[in-house]
Enzyme design. Structure first.
Site, short mmCIF file in Angstrom:
data_model
loop_
_atom_site.label_atom_id
_atom_site.label_comp_id
_atom_site.label_asym_id
_atom_site.label_seq_id
_atom_site.Cartn_x
_atom_site.Cartn_y
_atom_site.Cartn_z
N GLY A 1 -4.28 0.18 19.08
CA GLY A 1 -3.80 -1.01 18.37
C GLY A 1 -3.00 -0.63 17.15
N ASN A 2 -2.78 -1.57 16.28
CA ASN A 2 -2.07 -1.30 15.03
C ASN A 2 -2.57 -2.26 13.96
OD1 ASN A 2 -0.24 -3.75 14.91
ND2 ASN A 2 0.25 -2.93 16.93
N ARG A 3 -2.05 -2.10 12.74
CA ARG A 3 -2.61 -2.80 11.59
C ARG A 3 -2.06 -4.22 11.35
NH1 ARG A 3 -5.31 1.08 8.59
NH2 ARG A 3 -4.50 3.18 8.85
#
Ligand code: C5P
Length: 225
Positions: free
Chosen positions: A30-32
């Site tokens: 995923g990412n932020r």
């Protein structure tokens, strides 16, 4: 509270948040991204009278509560792609603010992968590029907006993205120590248009920047009519 009627009769698709690409039942890539910008854009379009589809991945802010905003949860890149492609033919504008994972595991393990000694290799494949695909399908009267988040060569990369994805505008935000962009309330955005025009929207709260971006998009939409 409706602010204006300038988008009455218009349909807008907005993507928001991060896609999570599953590795096994408990792990993902995923990412932020928090989804804050996408959610603020959806709300702003709605308040100006548009019919809004909010296609959202994994977000860390409350979803807009207006029942008039149609919300569709698409946790992975493939799911977001499928919904966007299906809806795009029916909208006047698509604003892709989601941080879609660029890669996804080739294989999903239905059981939790056990920790073992030594290194582990994960085989990944590219996810479908939603912005590029919509750019290929775009009709003359449709507006397509994308985002660029870079840690270096921001304007150069955003300009390349504008052309290669056939977008009408790219909203570029730099990710640096002073402007982390993710999980914060403020951001700094530069808008790059097809005619090589560049406009600084400044550093501000994300919801104020959403208003400024919608102002620009309304002008683009009216130019096309
Ligand atoms: O190429 P890059 O991922 O930096 O482009 C960012 C823009 O492209 C954003 O608007 C994002 O929503 C969109 N995007 C997409 N599908 C992908 C990757 C990015 O729509 N698979």
């Amino acid at each position: 509270m409706q602010k204006s009627e300038e988008l009455i009769g218009k349909k807008v698709l907005v993507t928001a948040g991060a896609t999570y690409e599953p590795i096994d039942p408990v792990r993902f890539i995923g990412n932020r991204s928090s989804g804050k910008t996408g959610a603020a854009l959806a709300e702003e379009f709605y308040l100006r009278g548009a019919e809004v589809y909010l296609i959202y991945g994994n977000i860390h802010v409350p979803l807009p509560t207006y029942s008039g905003i149609k919300k569709i949860y698409t946790p992975t890149a493939q799911q977001m792609f499928d919904v966007c492609v299906k809806l795009f033919t029916d909208v006047d504008m698509a604003v892709l603010a989601a941080a879609v994972a660029d890669y996804t595991p080739i294989q999903f393990s239905t059981v939790k992968i056990k920790k073992e000694d030594g290194e582990m290799t994960l085989h990944l494949k590219k996810t479908p590029d939603i912005l590029k695909t919509l750019g290929e399908q775009k009709k003359q009267n449709q507006i397509l907006a994308g985002f660029a988040l870079e840690t270096n060569c921001l304007i150069e990369n955003a300009q390349k993205k504008l052309t290669s994805k056939n977008a009408d505008v790219i909203f570029a935000n730099i990710c640096s120590e002073e402007n982390p962009a993710f999980h914060v309330d403020e951001n700094e955005i530069v808008a790059l248009f097809k005619n090589n025009q560049m406009k600084k929207l400044g550093k501000n709260k994300k919801y104020i920047l959403a208003e400024k971006m919608v102002d620009e998009l309304v002008m683009l939409l009216h130019d096309k009519i």
